[in-house]
Design an enzyme around this catalytic site. Structure first.
Site, PDB file in Angstrom:
ATOM      1  N   ASP A  28       0.862  -1.176   0.000  1.00 27.65           N
ATOM      2  CA  ASP A  28       0.000   0.000   0.000  1.00 27.65           C
ATOM      3  C   ASP A  28       0.902   1.230   0.000  1.00 27.65           C
ATOM      4  O   ASP A  28       1.751   1.400   0.895  1.00 27.65           O
ATOM      5  CB  ASP A  28      -0.885  -0.013   1.252  1.00 27.65           C
TER       6      ASP A  28
ATOM      7  N   CYS B 234      -6.896   9.917 -14.366  1.00 30.66           N
ATOM      8  CA  CYS B 234      -7.591   9.756 -15.645  1.00 30.66           C
ATOM      9  C   CYS B 234      -9.038  10.237 -15.504  1.00 30.66           C
ATOM     10  O   CYS B 234      -9.970   9.620 -16.016  1.00 30.66           O
ATOM     11  CB  CYS B 234      -7.537   8.313 -16.136  1.00 30.66           C
TER      12      CYS B 234
END
Length: 435
Positions: free
Chosen positions: A314, A386
């Site tokens: 992570d 994005c």
């Protein structure tokens, strides 16, 4: 892919299967489509038709549902039957070169092959009624927000946010492009050959392609599927939209840099960074082990294994894993709503919520903050998404800079879908001035 209609290998049967799985399993259309194209021995023409039906039926879904509603009223239909009807209406309304009789005949055959006689009769009745009667006209919807929503198949909450951020004219320009078929874009690994040489070789092998107007390392494939090319199999090509390729260009990676790609899977930007390294290394993190394996496989295909270290971690825990100031450049290609990818993954627009996006902003800020101790003084921290929503882009950068005055903004860029006929993208590059 586990087949629902195991005996139905027709193009339209495959399209209904993919569309049903997208809706029922929250699967991604592009992944399912790629799996089917690799498994089925379809002609180039049939591959193109399958792609067109799947993407078109998803892109225009709200319009198609508006047209279908008066013909089925409140009648409950099986999910695959509903998708069959939507796909048939899409073909009838948007595919001018396909005869209506062929669409009806094949749709009725699919109903017969995969259902009982009652389903066949129902599908036959609905489709014949659609041909006999006029479809409701969404341009006559009185409410302006609902009208735009149905006409362009975008949920009202998302449409309102785009209007707030971009104004009426720019929003309409964006809407007019997001339902167009996505380009098949590839990036050329420059350490293997130039973009011009890749274009020449692809065309010699029967492909048709153009240089990208946005990225000097990208090509737009007009005819043929790049995954079937010799260059892709040899690792010279990587699937990556031209707007995404802009991100690494803005990082100004040097050959000896130590780079961290904090949210790396599936590894497109990792590979682009590796392509620019000689003695440097890019460390690629992802929270899922199977995605780390995918990064490793992609790096091996491109010959970059020695320059890529993929780790299951992570990114928010990276400061506990690596010493302070370990990296010259850090890229946080953050988890986001993906709204910039609605042409390539059209189902995204129907799955996101305003609340979910607000929660994403906190995740994005947390990821950026966790990178602060790891970037060297004078090094760069690049943030990209994005999505085209300012709440995940400009607002995140503004909040980060307010919390971390030791960074300064070097550059910021938003690419909207209507500007280059590409995916929507955002990137910002920050320099760490002091510890």
């Amino acid at each position: 892919m586990k087949r629902k209609f195991a005996s139905d290998h027709s193009v339209r049967g495959l399209s209904v299967e993919i569309l049903t799985r997208v809706q029922q399993e929250n699967a991604y259309s592009n992944l399912l489509l790629n799996q089917v194209l690799q498994a089925e021995h379809l002609s180039v023409r049939d591959q193109a038709l399958l792609t067109q039906i799947v993407y078109g039926s998803l892109q225009h879904r709200l319009t198609l549902e508006y047209w279908l509603a008066p013909f089925i009223k409140q009648k409950q239909t099986l999910p695959w039957v509903y998708e069959l009807l939507l796909a048939a209406i899409f073909q009838l309304q948007y595919l001018d070169r396909v005869p209506a009789r062929a669409i009806l005949d094949e749709s009725i055959k699919i109903a017969k092959r995969n259902g009982h006689d009652g389903i066949r009769k129902f599908v036959t009745g609905v489709l014949h009624a659609i041909l006999r009667q006029d479809l409701p006209d969404p341009t006559k919807i009185k409410d302006p927000l609902q009208r735009l929503s149905v006409c362009y198949s975008l949920p009202e909450w998302l449409l309102q946010q785009l209007l707030n951020e971009n104004g009426q004219d720019k929003t309409v320009a964006i809407l007019q492009t997001i339902n167009q078929p996505p380009h098949q874009a590839v990036r050329v690994n420059q350490s293997q050959l130039t973009t011009a040489a890749a274009k020449e070789q692809l065309e010699a092998d029967g492909f048709t392609c153009d240089f990208s107007p946005l990225s000097p390392v990208s090509l737009i494939i007009k005819h043929g599927f790049a995954s079937q090319s010799k260059l892709f199999k040899s690792g010279a090509l990587v699937f990556q939209d031209e707007s995404a390729a802009q991100v690494v260009d803005g990082m100004q990676v040097q050959p000896t840099d130590h780079v961290l790609d904090a949210c790396a899977a599936p590894g497109g930007k990792t590979l682009q960074i590796a392509d620019q390294l000689t003695s440097g290394v890019v460390t690629a993190l992802d929270i899922h082990q199977h995605k780390v394996k995918l990064i490793e496989e992609n790096a091996a295909r491109c010959g970059f294994s020695a320059k890529v270290a993929a780790i299951c971690l992570d990114a928010r825990q990276a400061a506990a894993k690596f010493p302070p100031a370990s990296f010259d450049k850090i890229l946080v290609d953050a988890p986001c709503s993906g709204i910039g990818l609605v042409r390539r993954k059209p189902e995204i627009r129907y799955r996101k919520t305003a609340t979910g996006i607000r929660n994403l902003q906190q995740l994005q800020l947390g990821l950026l903050a966790s990178m602060v101790p790891l970037v060297k003084t004078g090094g760069r921290l690049t943030y990209s998404t994005c999505t085209i929503l300012q709440s995940e882009n400009d607002q995140v950068i503004a909040a980060f800079l307010q919390q971390h005055p030791e960074f300064k903004l070097l550059s910021k860029k938003t690419i909207l879908p209507d500007e280059f006929d590409s995916d929507g993208f955002f990137m910002a590059s920050l320099e760490k001035m002091q510890d």
